[in-house]
Design a protein around this motif. Structure first.
Motif, PDB file in Angstrom:
ATOM      1  N   ARG A  92       0.839  -1.193   0.000  1.00  0.00           N
ATOM      2  CA  ARG A  92       0.000   0.000   0.000  1.00  0.00           C
ATOM      3  C   ARG A  92       0.874   1.242   0.000  1.00  0.00           C
ATOM      4  NH1 ARG A  92      -4.497  -1.496   4.585  1.00  0.00           N
ATOM      5  NH2 ARG A  92      -5.468  -3.218   3.452  1.00  0.00           N
TER       6      ARG A  92
ATOM      7  N   GLY B  42      -2.212  -1.001  -3.243  1.00  0.00           N
ATOM      8  CA  GLY B  42      -3.406  -0.324  -2.767  1.00  0.00           C
ATOM      9  C   GLY B  42      -3.127   1.124  -2.417  1.00  0.00           C
TER      10      GLY B  42
ATOM     11  N   VAL C 177      -3.753   4.399  -0.099  1.00  0.00           N
ATOM     12  CA  VAL C 177      -4.170   4.956   1.181  1.00  0.00           C
ATOM     13  C   VAL C 177      -4.140   6.462   0.986  1.00  0.00           C
ATOM     14  CG1 VAL C 177      -3.597   5.225   3.627  1.00  0.00           C
ATOM     15  CG2 VAL C 177      -3.184   3.027   2.485  1.00  0.00           C
TER      16      VAL C 177
ATOM     17  N   TYR D 206      -8.194   2.874   0.121  1.00  0.00           N
ATOM     18  CA  TYR D 206      -8.519   2.994   1.539  1.00  0.00           C
ATOM     19  C   TYR D 206      -8.435   4.466   1.919  1.00  0.00           C
ATOM     20  CZ  TYR D 206      -7.540  -1.953   1.216  1.00  0.00           C
ATOM     21  OH  TYR D 206      -7.542  -3.265   0.822  1.00  0.00           O
TER      22      TYR D 206
ATOM     23  N   THR E 240      -0.118   2.142   5.617  1.00  0.00           N
ATOM     24  CA  THR E 240       0.709   2.220   4.412  1.00  0.00           C
ATOM     25  C   THR E 240       2.113   1.656   4.614  1.00  0.00           C
ATOM     26  OG1 THR E 240       1.309   3.678   2.581  1.00  0.00           O
ATOM     27  CG2 THR E 240       1.674   4.536   4.802  1.00  0.00           C
TER      28      THR E 240
END
Length: 188
Positions: free
Chosen positions: A3, A35, A37, A61, A98
């Protein structure tokens, strides 16, 4: 790197290259299985990068204070939206979620987040790397200022070297990914 926290403006900025970079970063993150954040907003570069990640099949997210939800600026289509009470809680939660940080163009909020991540790293609260994505030279003056701070004796060369800078999205992600695997302790 699983992330990546992206700090960026809640407006698109004056140069269309900023929005294009946010979109391209989101697409590349999803392509690499990284991903997002971020601050959980739907406006500006924040919304653009989140939409790009999600449209490309990635995960996003968000972490947002209740006060901003009350103003109806939260992104409602995220993988997860974490609601907190304060901006301090927001930054702490983002740090927990993260593996690294990158700053796209933005204003005082972006700078606040970047410098807090750097300060927390310096204090040993985390060992996560951070970078500037220098879209169209946006961060040139900040890089020059950090060099001046170092040359003036208020920052060690090792601490200054922690601030990674890249003008290319792939280069930024590669630098962060390499640095995320190398924990290092430094002194001011």
């Amino acid at each position: 790197m699983n992330r990546l926290a992206v700090y960026c403006g809640s407006s698109p900025g004056a140069d269309p290259a900023f929005a294009a970079a946010a979109r391209a970063l989101g697409i590349e993150m999803a392509r690499r299985g990284i991903g997002l954040v971020y601050g959980g907003g739907r406006l500006g570069l924040m919304g653009i990068v989140a939409d790009a990640v999600l449209s490309a099949g990635g995960e996003a997210y968000g972490v947002i204070p209740q006060a901003l939800i009350d103003l109806e600026v939260a992104h409602t289509g995220l993988t997860e939206l974490h609601v907190v009470q304060t901006m301090h809680e927001r930054k702490a939660r983002m740090t927990d979620l993260t593996d690294a940080f990158v700053a796209l163009p933005g204003g005082i909020g972006t700078l606040d987040e970047l410098f807090e991540a750097w300060s927390w790293n310096a204090l040993g609260y985390h060992a996560k790397p951070f970078a500037l994505l220098n879209v169209g030279g946006f961060w040139d003056n900040l890089v020059e200022l950090m060099d001046h701070v170092m040359e003036s004796g208020f920052m060690s060369p090792a601490r200054r070297a922690q601030l990674l800078v890249a003008s290319d999205i792939g280069e930024a992600i590669d630098k962060l990914d390499a640095a995320a695997g190398a924990e290092r302790r430094m002194v001011w």
